[in-house]
Design an enzyme around this catalytic site. Sequence first.
Site, short mmCIF file in Angstrom:
data_model
loop_
_atom_site.label_atom_id
_atom_site.label_comp_id
_atom_site.label_asym_id
_atom_site.label_seq_id
_atom_site.Cartn_x
_atom_site.Cartn_y
_atom_site.Cartn_z
N ALA A 120 0.88 -1.18 0.00
CA ALA A 120 0.00 0.00 0.00
C ALA A 120 0.91 1.22 0.00
O ALA A 120 2.06 1.15 0.47
CB ALA A 120 -0.88 -0.01 1.24
N GLY A 174 0.56 -5.06 0.69
CA GLY A 174 -0.58 -5.14 -0.22
C GLY A 174 -0.25 -5.85 -1.53
O GLY A 174 -1.15 -6.38 -2.19
N GLU A 186 -0.58 -9.42 -0.70
CA GLU A 186 -2.02 -9.67 -0.54
C GLU A 186 -2.75 -9.70 -1.89
O GLU A 186 -3.66 -10.49 -2.10
CB GLU A 186 -2.63 -8.60 0.37
CG GLU A 186 -2.16 -8.74 1.81
CD GLU A 186 -2.50 -7.53 2.67
OE1 GLU A 186 -2.05 -6.42 2.35
OE2 GLU A 186 -3.23 -7.70 3.65
N GLU A 215 4.20 -5.25 7.47
CA GLU A 215 3.41 -4.18 8.11
C GLU A 215 3.80 -3.95 9.57
O GLU A 215 3.76 -2.81 10.04
CB GLU A 215 1.91 -4.51 8.03
CG GLU A 215 1.31 -4.34 6.64
CD GLU A 215 1.41 -5.59 5.76
OE1 GLU A 215 2.15 -6.53 6.15
OE2 GLU A 215 0.78 -5.63 4.71
N1 COA Z 1 4.63 3.17 -0.54
C1 COA Z 1 5.03 4.34 -1.06
N2 COA Z 1 6.21 4.49 -1.70
C2 COA Z 1 7.00 3.41 -1.80
C3 COA Z 1 6.64 2.16 -1.29
C4 COA Z 1 5.38 2.08 -0.62
N3 COA Z 1 4.94 0.92 -0.11
N4 COA Z 1 7.64 1.28 -1.53
C5 COA Z 1 8.58 1.96 -2.20
N5 COA Z 1 8.20 3.25 -2.38
C6 COA Z 1 8.93 4.32 -3.04
C7 COA Z 1 10.10 4.82 -2.21
O1 COA Z 1 9.66 5.76 -1.24
C8 COA Z 1 10.95 5.43 -3.29
O2 COA Z 1 10.41 6.67 -3.64
P1 COA Z 1 11.38 7.97 -3.81
O3 COA Z 1 12.35 7.58 -4.91
O4 COA Z 1 10.46 9.07 -4.20
O5 COA Z 1 12.06 8.16 -2.50
C9 COA Z 1 10.76 4.51 -4.46
O6 COA Z 1 9.53 3.83 -4.23
C10 COA Z 1 11.87 3.46 -4.62
O7 COA Z 1 11.96 2.75 -3.40
P2 COA Z 1 13.34 2.59 -2.59
O8 COA Z 1 13.00 2.37 -1.14
O9 COA Z 1 14.26 3.71 -2.91
O10 COA Z 1 13.89 1.25 -3.25
P3 COA Z 1 14.90 0.21 -2.57
O11 COA Z 1 15.30 -0.73 -3.66
O12 COA Z 1 15.95 0.89 -1.80
O13 COA Z 1 13.99 -0.60 -1.50
C11 COA Z 1 12.03 -1.79 -0.76
C12 COA Z 1 12.94 -1.41 -1.94
C13 COA Z 1 10.82 -2.53 -1.33
C14 COA Z 1 12.79 -2.71 0.20
C15 COA Z 1 11.60 -0.51 0.00
O14 COA Z 1 11.09 0.42 -0.96
C16 COA Z 1 10.51 -0.74 1.01
O15 COA Z 1 10.79 -1.24 2.09
N6 COA Z 1 9.25 -0.38 0.70
C17 COA Z 1 8.15 -0.47 1.60
C18 COA Z 1 7.67 -1.90 1.73
C19 COA Z 1 6.54 -2.01 2.74
O16 COA Z 1 6.71 -1.80 3.92
N7 COA Z 1 5.34 -2.36 2.23
C20 COA Z 1 4.18 -2.51 3.04
C21 COA Z 1 3.43 -1.25 3.13
S1 COA Z 1 1.98 -1.42 4.15
#
Ligand code: COA
Length: 258
Positions: A66, A111, A114, A134
């Site tokens: 999400a 999400g 999911e 989460e």
């Molecule tokens: N919601 C909003 N933005 C997200 C996102 C999410 N769930 N997951 C990634 N993004 C965005 C990042 O903020 C970043 O945006 P920016 O360039 O404007 O800063 C962009 O996507 C790229 O992500 P980044 O974190 O730089 O990539 P990474 O390769 O370093 O890491 C992940 C990848 C997936 C490990 C990391 O993005 C992450 O932990 N995301 C969240 C996962 C999560 O907790 N999901 C459950 C949400 S309820």
Amino acid sequence: MGYQNIMYEMKEGLAFVTINRPQKLNALNDDVINELFEAFYGIKKDDSVKAVLITGSGDKAFVAGADIKELFELNPITGKAKMLKGQALFSLIENAGKPVVAAINGFALGGGCELSLACTVRFASEDAKFGQPEVNLGIIPGYGGTQRLSRLVGKGRALELILSGDIINAAEAYRIGLVNKIYPKDKLLEEAEKFCRNLMSKGTKALQYAMEAVNKGLNQTLDDGLNLEANLFGLLCATEDMKEGLTAFLEKRKPEFK
Ligand code: COA
């Protein structure tokens, strides 16, 4: 409707739905959710759509969850409403009446995991990553993860993933039954399409009722589920497809379902 956050394409009865926010790893914001609703309402009622292949844009993510930015603004009322809306979307996908194959081409977190759970089957690229992280944000899965993950991989493994927030690779996801098959990244879409097209050669109603029996039956007692199965079998006995399937077997030819 012209979509801004997903891509939608129909090719010979197969609908391709691609979540298209690669710069945010295809995170599900309200716009994506609304466009997916629109697409799947259409898919459900359009008889010319025989199957659906859903994937993420770019080479890094299926869906990274999400949209965390939008979660910030939630209060108890809007938080519950947002989760109910996401759940309704995923139930629509699960009960679209046609196979929905997830081609998971990278991160499937929160999400995203999911969403894949609501699909009929899950195919993953070798570099795909799965998780319900989460708890690391002080919340729990809200788009059906606590329910569908435990039904798919069992209570113990679901709780391990949900409580630890650990991210697992495709091989581990395959080992615990979270994904059906793993393919090299450059073969994933091709293999997913091949699978869809094979299903599309079967009787449409038979597929629909088989999915209904499994999906609904899982939430019923064994006796109720068996009764549902017999009822749906009975309904199929009224179809041209049944006549064609049985006749083709006896005539030693391939069936041609309508
Ligand atoms: N919601 C909003 N933005 C997200 C996102 C999410 N769930 N997951 C990634 N993004 C965005 C990042 O903020 C970043 O945006 P920016 O360039 O404007 O800063 C962009 O996507 C790229 O992500 P980044 O974190 O730089 O990539 P990474 O390769 O370093 O890491 C992940 C990848 C997936 C490990 C990391 O993005 C992450 O932990 N995301 C969240 C996962 C999560 O907790 N999901 C459950 C949400 S309820």
